[in-house]
Scaffold this motif. Sequence first.
Motif, mmCIF file in Angstrom:
data_model
loop_
_atom_site.group_PDB
_atom_site.id
_atom_site.type_symbol
_atom_site.label_atom_id
_atom_site.label_comp_id
_atom_site.label_asym_id
_atom_site.label_seq_id
_atom_site.Cartn_x
_atom_site.Cartn_y
_atom_site.Cartn_z
ATOM 1 N N PRO A 41 53.652 -35.194 32.097
ATOM 2 C CA PRO A 41 54.144 -33.832 32.046
ATOM 3 C C PRO A 41 53.904 -32.189 31.517
ATOM 4 O O PRO A 41 53.380 -32.107 30.300
ATOM 5 N N MET A 42 53.563 -31.171 32.458
ATOM 6 C CA MET A 42 53.569 -29.607 31.923
ATOM 7 C C MET A 42 54.298 -28.633 32.091
ATOM 8 O O MET A 42 54.557 -28.560 33.135
ATOM 9 N N VAL A 43 54.762 -28.249 30.286
ATOM 10 C CA VAL A 43 56.072 -27.139 31.231
ATOM 11 C C VAL A 43 56.283 -25.793 30.632
ATOM 12 O O VAL A 43 56.919 -24.889 31.060
ATOM 13 N N GLY A 44 54.476 -24.913 30.101
ATOM 14 C CA GLY A 44 54.159 -24.206 29.385
ATOM 15 C C GLY A 44 53.376 -23.864 30.937
ATOM 16 O O GLY A 44 53.263 -23.855 31.924
ATOM 17 N N LYS A 45 52.691 -22.599 29.828
ATOM 18 C CA LYS A 45 52.046 -22.021 30.318
ATOM 19 C C LYS A 45 50.410 -22.477 31.320
ATOM 20 O O LYS A 45 49.620 -22.047 31.941
ATOM 21 N N ILE A 46 49.884 -22.950 30.290
ATOM 22 C CA ILE A 46 48.652 -23.753 30.329
ATOM 23 C C ILE A 46 48.669 -24.703 31.007
ATOM 24 O O ILE A 46 50.113 -26.195 31.202
#
Length: 248
Positions: free
Chosen positions: A218-223
């Motif tokens: 899971p990726m919830v940031g900008k990158i």
Amino acid sequence: MSLDKLEGRNPIMEALKSDREIDKILIAKGSTEGSVKKIIGHAKDKGIPVQYVERQKLNDLAESNNHQGIMAYVAAHDYSTVEEILEGARKKGKTPFVIILDEIMDPHNLGSIMRTADAVGADGIIIPKRRSVGLTAVVAKTSAGAIEYVPVAKVSNIAQTIDKLKEEGLWVAGADMSGEKEHFNQDLKGAIALVIGNEGKGVSRLIKEKCDFLVKLPMVGKIESLNASVAAAILMYEVLRQRMVAKG
């Protein structure tokens, strides 16, 4: 001279004759006569990649003034085989846990992955012969000693190797953002091989098709992506966590 480089025709020829592990040979364009021709023949027989480069590149890489138009990168540690990795797990009474690296090019990433693989008790790492960093001196240093404990097998064809692992009863999980489940929602407790892709391209299309399933982080940031060694570490520790929970 660096531990992972040989320069000059005689040292490289002797290394070939003694069956020393060689990752690849660089030859200056136009330098293919005499003893160099013999070296090329030996390399071909042993399946060692040969790259033809501009002489200036060798001048830049060389640590001596006598490279004679040829340089070899030798392994900082002996390679293992896939069979030896699986047999090692069986001898320990373990369910096999293997890491497959699909064209990892950065030696620091490979070294870091080896260090984590040792920490989680993985049985070995599999890399391709071409388009991949080998067991260089930088890898050895970055691994912080793990190179002595984590077997690394170098294979000609990752796709065929995956088929063999499946025949041995391993499930193959690829790390990819197109995965249907997050890594912590996927059962990773059994005999398993984790596939980690190239730093820029990720897991190649053919290898993704060979995987039994894909898992995503899971990726919830900008990158949009993680460093390959970081992604590998997260997945390896999830395998360890699930195995520890299963044991109670």
